[in-house]
Design an enzyme around this catalytic site. Structure first.
Site, PDB file in Angstrom:
ATOM      1  N   ASP A 108      -7.801   2.300   0.364  1.00 34.27           N
ATOM      2  CA  ASP A 108      -6.348   2.122   0.338  1.00 34.27           C
ATOM      3  C   ASP A 108      -5.713   2.980  -0.753  1.00 34.27           C
ATOM      4  O   ASP A 108      -6.349   3.305  -1.748  1.00 34.27           O
ATOM      5  CB  ASP A 108      -5.988   0.664   0.005  1.00 34.27           C
ATOM      6  CG  ASP A 108      -6.480  -0.303   1.061  1.00 34.27           C
ATOM      7  OD1 ASP A 108      -6.660   0.118   2.209  1.00 34.27           O
ATOM      8  OD2 ASP A 108      -6.678  -1.483   0.700  1.00 34.27           O
TER       9      ASP A 108
HETATM   10  N1  URA Z   1     -11.058  -3.402   1.002  1.00 39.17           N
HETATM   11  C1  URA Z   1      -9.746  -3.296   0.706  1.00 39.17           C
HETATM   12  O1  URA Z   1      -9.032  -4.293   0.735  1.00 39.17           O
HETATM   13  N2  URA Z   1      -9.268  -2.095   0.363  1.00 39.17           N
HETATM   14  C2  URA Z   1     -10.010  -0.974   0.302  1.00 39.17           C
HETATM   15  O2  URA Z   1      -9.508   0.100  -0.023  1.00 39.17           O
HETATM   16  C3  URA Z   1     -11.365  -1.096   0.613  1.00 39.17           C
HETATM   17  C4  URA Z   1     -11.858  -2.316   0.966  1.00 39.17           C
END
Ligand code: URA
Length: 237
Positions: free
Chosen positions: A105
């Site tokens: 993310d």
């Molecule tokens: N889980 C999440 O919530 N975000 C990420 O970037 C990776 C795994």
């Protein structure tokens, strides 16, 4: 040499020839930028560029494999319509076009593999691969034993139960409690949604390891090339 598209893909170890036919029919393959979704196309394996999901499938050529320690505030795509910084900005000096393997993310930091090896990317991001991913999550307070049990045995998020996971408490400082979380799926915002579901929303998140590959001392925003053994390990998965 002219060669059938599915044969080229199979020889580049994307998948079996039969499976490559299915991939072609599903419209994910392009030759020189044009989507090919019928069988029977032949390509010139010296001059044509074949892509799967937009990523080049190379046969025999030299591939590059790097590990980036992604900072928060970078998006894991090649370009962003809101003009936010992308992980590509951090690997400009690699000198070859490389692509992220899966994604983190915008607000997640940590280990992101990048390569121009389209077949490996395809294999590693395939849902059946189930590679362990280790995250460090900062939350406001320590979860109880029963919350941990719920987390580990599977929680329904987006209408589907998560696979077994692990959650350990690392430490608590003046501000946060740090959790070590191991999951082997890669669903959208999975760690955040799982933590939220047990009442501990994530304040900060970092991926520390993918399988046995660890960030180690790699500084935020920096990258390094994988060792031959690390590449061998990824290919063996
Ligand atoms: N889980 C999440 O919530 N975000 C990420 O970037 C990776 C795994």
């Amino acid at each position: 040499m002219l060669i059938r598209l599915q044969k080229f893909m199979a020889e580049a170890q994307v998948a079996s020839r039969r499976k490559c036919e299915e991939i072609i029919l599903s419209g994910r393959v392009a030759v020189n930028g044009e989507t090919v979704s019928v069988l029977g196309t032949k390509i010139d394996d010296k001059t044509d560029t074949v892509t799967l999901d937009g990523r080049e499938i190379k046969r025999g050529g030299s591939h590059i494999y790097i590990m980036l320690n992604k900072p928060e505030g970078y998006i894991t795509t090649v370009s962003d319509r809101f003009d936010r910084p992308t992980v590509m900005d951090l690997v400009k000096d690699v000198g070859e076009r490389i692509y992220p393997v899966g994604r983190l993310d915008y607000d997640t930091a940590g280990l992101l593999l990048m390569t121009n090896d389209g077949e490996l990317t395809y294999r590693l991001t395939h849902p059946k691969h189930n590679i362990n991913k280790t995250y460090i999550a900062a939350v406001d307070s320590a979860p109880t034993q029963s919350e941990i049990k719920r987390f580990e045995s599977g929680i329904v998020i987006d209408g589907r139960k998560t696979a077994r996971a692990k959650l350990g408490i690392i430490k608590t400082d003046g501000r946060y409690t740090y959790l070590k979380i191991i999951i082997h799926e890669g669903r959208n915002r999975q760690v955040r949604k799982m933590c939220e579901a047990i009442g501990h929303p994530v304040r900060r998140l970092r991926r520390a390891a993918t399988g046995t590959l660890k960030l180690g001392g790699l500084k935020t925003g920096e990258y390094r090339h994988l060792t031959a053994d690390e590449v061998k390990y990824l290919k063996s998965l």
